[in-house]
Design a protein around this motif. Structure first.
Motif, PDB file in Angstrom:
ATOM      1  N   ARG A  22       0.673  -1.019  -0.111  1.00  0.00           N
ATOM      2  CA  ARG A  22       0.030   0.030  -0.025  1.00  0.00           C
ATOM      3  C   ARG A  22       0.905   1.341  -0.069  1.00  0.00           C
ATOM      4  O   ARG A  22       0.526   2.127  -0.775  1.00  0.00           O
ATOM      5  N   PHE A  23       2.019   1.166   0.849  1.00  0.00           N
ATOM      6  CA  PHE A  23       2.875   2.283   0.701  1.00  0.00           C
ATOM      7  C   PHE A  23       3.484   2.636  -0.612  1.00  0.00           C
ATOM      8  O   PHE A  23       3.726   3.730  -1.174  1.00  0.00           O
ATOM      9  N   ASP A  24       3.892   1.566  -1.391  1.00  0.00           N
ATOM     10  CA  ASP A  24       4.512   1.590  -2.569  1.00  0.00           C
ATOM     11  C   ASP A  24       3.616   2.253  -3.584  1.00  0.00           C
ATOM     12  O   ASP A  24       4.140   2.998  -4.473  1.00  0.00           O
ATOM     13  N   ARG A  25       2.257   1.600  -3.393  1.00  0.00           N
ATOM     14  CA  ARG A  25       1.305   2.367  -4.410  1.00  0.00           C
ATOM     15  C   ARG A  25       1.179   3.923  -4.174  1.00  0.00           C
ATOM     16  O   ARG A  25       0.835   4.684  -5.031  1.00  0.00           O
ATOM     17  N   LEU A  26       0.872   4.288  -2.732  1.00  0.00           N
ATOM     18  CA  LEU A  26       0.868   5.684  -2.538  1.00  0.00           C
ATOM     19  C   LEU A  26       1.905   6.206  -3.070  1.00  0.00           C
ATOM     20  O   LEU A  26       1.677   7.532  -3.479  1.00  0.00           O
ATOM     21  N   VAL A  27       3.227   6.030  -2.938  1.00  0.00           N
ATOM     22  CA  VAL A  27       4.367   6.576  -3.230  1.00  0.00           C
ATOM     23  C   VAL A  27       4.181   7.060  -5.036  1.00  0.00           C
ATOM     24  O   VAL A  27       4.593   7.913  -5.493  1.00  0.00           O
ATOM     25  N   ARG A  28       3.843   5.744  -5.621  1.00  0.00           N
ATOM     26  CA  ARG A  28       3.723   5.997  -7.175  1.00  0.00           C
ATOM     27  C   ARG A  28       2.617   6.946  -7.304  1.00  0.00           C
ATOM     28  O   ARG A  28       2.800   7.775  -8.442  1.00  0.00           O
ATOM     29  N   GLU A  29       1.507   6.934  -6.701  1.00  0.00           N
ATOM     30  CA  GLU A  29       0.461   7.814  -6.868  1.00  0.00           C
ATOM     31  C   GLU A  29       0.772   9.366  -6.565  1.00  0.00           C
ATOM     32  O   GLU A  29       0.514  10.018  -7.375  1.00  0.00           O
ATOM     33  N   VAL A  30       1.398   9.457  -5.710  1.00  0.00           N
ATOM     34  CA  VAL A  30       1.844  10.809  -5.542  1.00  0.00           C
ATOM     35  C   VAL A  30       3.017  11.279  -6.322  1.00  0.00           C
ATOM     36  O   VAL A  30       2.971  12.525  -6.734  1.00  0.00           O
ATOM     37  N   ALA A  31       3.918  10.448  -6.766  1.00  0.00           N
ATOM     38  CA  ALA A  31       4.703  10.890  -8.092  1.00  0.00           C
ATOM     39  C   ALA A  31       3.828  11.178  -9.095  1.00  0.00           C
ATOM     40  O   ALA A  31       4.416  12.363  -9.885  1.00  0.00           O
ATOM     41  N   LYS A  32       2.991  10.391  -9.534  1.00  0.00           N
ATOM     42  CA  LYS A  32       2.239  10.588 -10.893  1.00  0.00           C
ATOM     43  C   LYS A  32       1.319  11.898 -10.605  1.00  0.00           C
ATOM     44  O   LYS A  32       1.311  12.858 -11.288  1.00  0.00           O
ATOM     45  N   PHE A  33       0.795  12.285  -9.334  1.00  0.00           N
ATOM     46  CA  PHE A  33       0.011  13.389  -9.009  1.00  0.00           C
ATOM     47  C   PHE A  33       0.907  14.521  -9.011  1.00  0.00           C
ATOM     48  O   PHE A  33       0.692  15.495  -9.583  1.00  0.00           O
ATOM     49  N   GLY A  34       2.148  14.443  -8.650  1.00  0.00           N
ATOM     50  CA  GLY A  34       3.087  15.392  -8.453  1.00  0.00           C
ATOM     51  C   GLY A  34       3.648  15.882 -10.008  1.00  0.00           C
ATOM     52  O   GLY A  34       3.550  17.123 -10.393  1.00  0.00           O
ATOM     53  N   ALA A  35       3.738  14.816 -11.040  1.00  0.00           N
ATOM     54  CA  ALA A  35       4.162  15.127 -12.184  1.00  0.00           C
ATOM     55  C   ALA A  35       3.008  15.895 -12.974  1.00  0.00           C
ATOM     56  O   ALA A  35       3.395  16.899 -13.834  1.00  0.00           O
ATOM     57  N   VAL A  36       1.966  15.417 -12.927  1.00  0.00           N
ATOM     58  CA  VAL A  36       0.519  16.254 -13.504  1.00  0.00           C
ATOM     59  C   VAL A  36       0.569  17.727 -12.886  1.00  0.00           C
ATOM     60  O   VAL A  36       0.380  18.686 -13.581  1.00  0.00           O
ATOM     61  N   GLY A  37       0.658  17.582 -11.549  1.00  0.00           N
ATOM     62  CA  GLY A  37       0.526  18.749 -10.713  1.00  0.00           C
ATOM     63  C   GLY A  37       1.515  19.970 -11.076  1.00  0.00           C
ATOM     64  O   GLY A  37       1.364  20.980 -11.163  1.00  0.00           O
ATOM     65  N   GLY A  38       2.750  19.297 -11.223  1.00  0.00           N
ATOM     66  CA  GLY A  38       3.872  20.137 -11.696  1.00  0.00           C
ATOM     67  C   GLY A  38       3.609  20.756 -13.069  1.00  0.00           C
ATOM     68  O   GLY A  38       3.954  21.926 -13.245  1.00  0.00           O
ATOM     69  N   ALA A  39       3.287  20.138 -14.068  1.00  0.00           N
ATOM     70  CA  ALA A  39       3.049  20.712 -15.124  1.00  0.00           C
ATOM     71  C   ALA A  39       1.770  21.504 -15.375  1.00  0.00           C
ATOM     72  O   ALA A  39       2.025  22.569 -15.866  1.00  0.00           O
ATOM     73  N   GLY A  40       0.718  21.137 -14.537  1.00  0.00           N
ATOM     74  CA  GLY A  40      -0.434  22.248 -14.312  1.00  0.00           C
ATOM     75  C   GLY A  40       0.195  23.432 -13.696  1.00  0.00           C
ATOM     76  O   GLY A  40      -0.381  24.375 -13.975  1.00  0.00           O
ATOM     77  N   LEU A  41       1.051  23.419 -12.752  1.00  0.00           N
ATOM     78  CA  LEU A  41       1.764  24.577 -12.206  1.00  0.00           C
ATOM     79  C   LEU A  41       2.124  25.309 -13.054  1.00  0.00           C
ATOM     80  O   LEU A  41       2.058  26.660 -13.168  1.00  0.00           O
ATOM     81  N   LEU A  42       3.004  24.806 -14.018  1.00  0.00           N
ATOM     82  CA  LEU A  42       3.765  25.758 -14.940  1.00  0.00           C
ATOM     83  C   LEU A  42       2.504  26.314 -15.865  1.00  0.00           C
ATOM     84  O   LEU A  42       2.649  27.467 -16.229  1.00  0.00           O
ATOM     85  N   VAL A  43       1.551  25.487 -16.358  1.00  0.00           N
ATOM     86  CA  VAL A  43       0.540  26.079 -17.051  1.00  0.00           C
ATOM     87  C   VAL A  43      -0.005  27.359 -16.459  1.00  0.00           C
ATOM     88  O   VAL A  43      -0.450  28.260 -16.821  1.00  0.00           O
ATOM     89  N   ASN A  44      -0.368  26.832 -15.205  1.00  0.00           N
ATOM     90  CA  ASN A  44      -1.072  28.141 -14.315  1.00  0.00           C
ATOM     91  C   ASN A  44      -0.263  29.279 -14.267  1.00  0.00           C
ATOM     92  O   ASN A  44      -1.053  30.430 -14.528  1.00  0.00           O
ATOM     93  N   LEU A  45       1.007  29.244 -13.843  1.00  0.00           N
ATOM     94  CA  LEU A  45       1.849  30.447 -13.647  1.00  0.00           C
ATOM     95  C   LEU A  45       1.992  31.144 -15.254  1.00  0.00           C
ATOM     96  O   LEU A  45       2.154  32.199 -15.230  1.00  0.00           O
ATOM     97  N   LEU A  46       2.216  30.206 -16.171  1.00  0.00           N
ATOM     98  CA  LEU A  46       2.368  30.906 -17.472  1.00  0.00           C
ATOM     99  C   LEU A  46       1.063  31.528 -17.789  1.00  0.00           C
ATOM    100  O   LEU A  46       1.390  32.860 -18.379  1.00  0.00           O
ATOM    101  N   VAL A  47       0.011  31.168 -17.799  1.00  0.00           N
ATOM    102  CA  VAL A  47      -1.135  31.558 -18.278  1.00  0.00           C
ATOM    103  C   VAL A  47      -1.232  33.188 -17.339  1.00  0.00           C
ATOM    104  O   VAL A  47      -1.663  34.008 -17.892  1.00  0.00           O
ATOM    105  N   PHE A  48      -1.163  32.716 -16.038  1.00  0.00           N
ATOM    106  CA  PHE A  48      -1.401  33.954 -15.070  1.00  0.00           C
ATOM    107  C   PHE A  48      -0.442  35.020 -15.491  1.00  0.00           C
ATOM    108  O   PHE A  48      -0.889  36.372 -15.477  1.00  0.00           O
ATOM    109  N   ASN A  49       0.838  34.856 -15.673  1.00  0.00           N
ATOM    110  CA  ASN A  49       1.623  36.043 -16.192  1.00  0.00           C
ATOM    111  C   ASN A  49       1.415  36.535 -17.719  1.00  0.00           C
ATOM    112  O   ASN A  49       1.549  37.614 -17.781  1.00  0.00           O
ATOM    113  N   LEU A  50       0.979  35.584 -18.533  1.00  0.00           N
ATOM    114  CA  LEU A  50       0.814  36.309 -19.702  1.00  0.00           C
ATOM    115  C   LEU A  50      -0.409  37.234 -19.697  1.00  0.00           C
ATOM    116  O   LEU A  50      -0.488  38.091 -20.329  1.00  0.00           O
ATOM    117  N   VAL A  51      -1.492  36.769 -19.115  1.00  0.00           N
ATOM    118  CA  VAL A  51      -2.797  37.386 -19.066  1.00  0.00           C
ATOM    119  C   VAL A  51      -2.601  38.824 -18.421  1.00  0.00           C
ATOM    120  O   VAL A  51      -2.822  39.734 -18.467  1.00  0.00           O
TER     121      VAL A  51
END
Length: 186
Positions: A22-51
């Motif tokens: 269960r711990f290993d699955r949670l670590v993989r889930e957090v890593a995947k969530f972080g990868a998508v979230g990190g890309a989403g963070l870049l999108v968010n900040l880029l669009v914010f500064n552009l607008v």
């Protein structure tokens, strides 16, 4: 002894405990969530500064637009990458819950920016980005919990289902049970 053999026998692999799995699955889930979230963070900040630099919109309005774009980006990433193995049978409900919890995250994220900008007067581009980032961080904690708990629900694992069924059957048929009259044995 065969060629290339050291004479030592490899120990059989030790099965991982359920807690470790269960711990290993949670670590993989957090890593995947972080990868998508990190890309989403870049999108968010880029669009914010552009607008902010292209339009005359106020800081919080520009932030809300950026957050909405990032929410759409993140849904696709979460559904098709992070949680692709989760229940897909209730997409309409899933999308509704995703949007509900995303709006709560939007309020958290932009509430921090609003308080910094209008409550404390911190409105320079650097300060706006710092508080936008801080708001995203706080909202991310809420989003991670809510998305994994309510939106992208886990399917029951096959291992768990088999173990539950086996334990149910062993409880139903005690070994000391005597055959009834007319019942076949064996």
């Amino acid at each position: 002894m065969g060629r290339g053999s050291s004479g030592l026998h490899a120990a059989p692999p030790v099965p991982r405990s359920a807690v470790r799995q269960r711990f290993d699955r949670l670590v993989r889930e957090v890593a995947k969530f972080g990868a998508v979230g990190g890309a989403g963070l870049l999108v968010n900040l880029l669009v914010f500064n552009l607008v902010r630099h292209v339009t005359d919109l106020q800081v919080v309005r520009a932030s809300v637009i950026a957050t909405v774009v990032a929410i759409a980006f993140n849904y696709l990433g979460f559904r098709y990458f992070t949680y692709r193995d989760r229940d897909k049978g209730r997409r309409t409900k899933e999308l509704g819950l995703f949007l509900l919890f995303s709006v709560v995250g939007l309020v958290i994220e932009n509430g921090v920016l609003y308080a910094a900008t209008y409550g404390f007067g911190w409105d320079s581009p650097l300060q706006s980005n710092v508080f936008k980032f801080l708001g995203i961080g706080i909202a991310t904690l809420f989003r991670f919990w809510s998305y994994r708990t309510w939106v992208f629900r886990a399917l029951p694992s096959e291992e768990g289902a088999v173990a539950d069924a086996e334990s149910f059957l062993t409880r139903r048929q005690p070994e000391t049970e005597k055959p009834r009259v007319g019942q076949r044995v064996g």
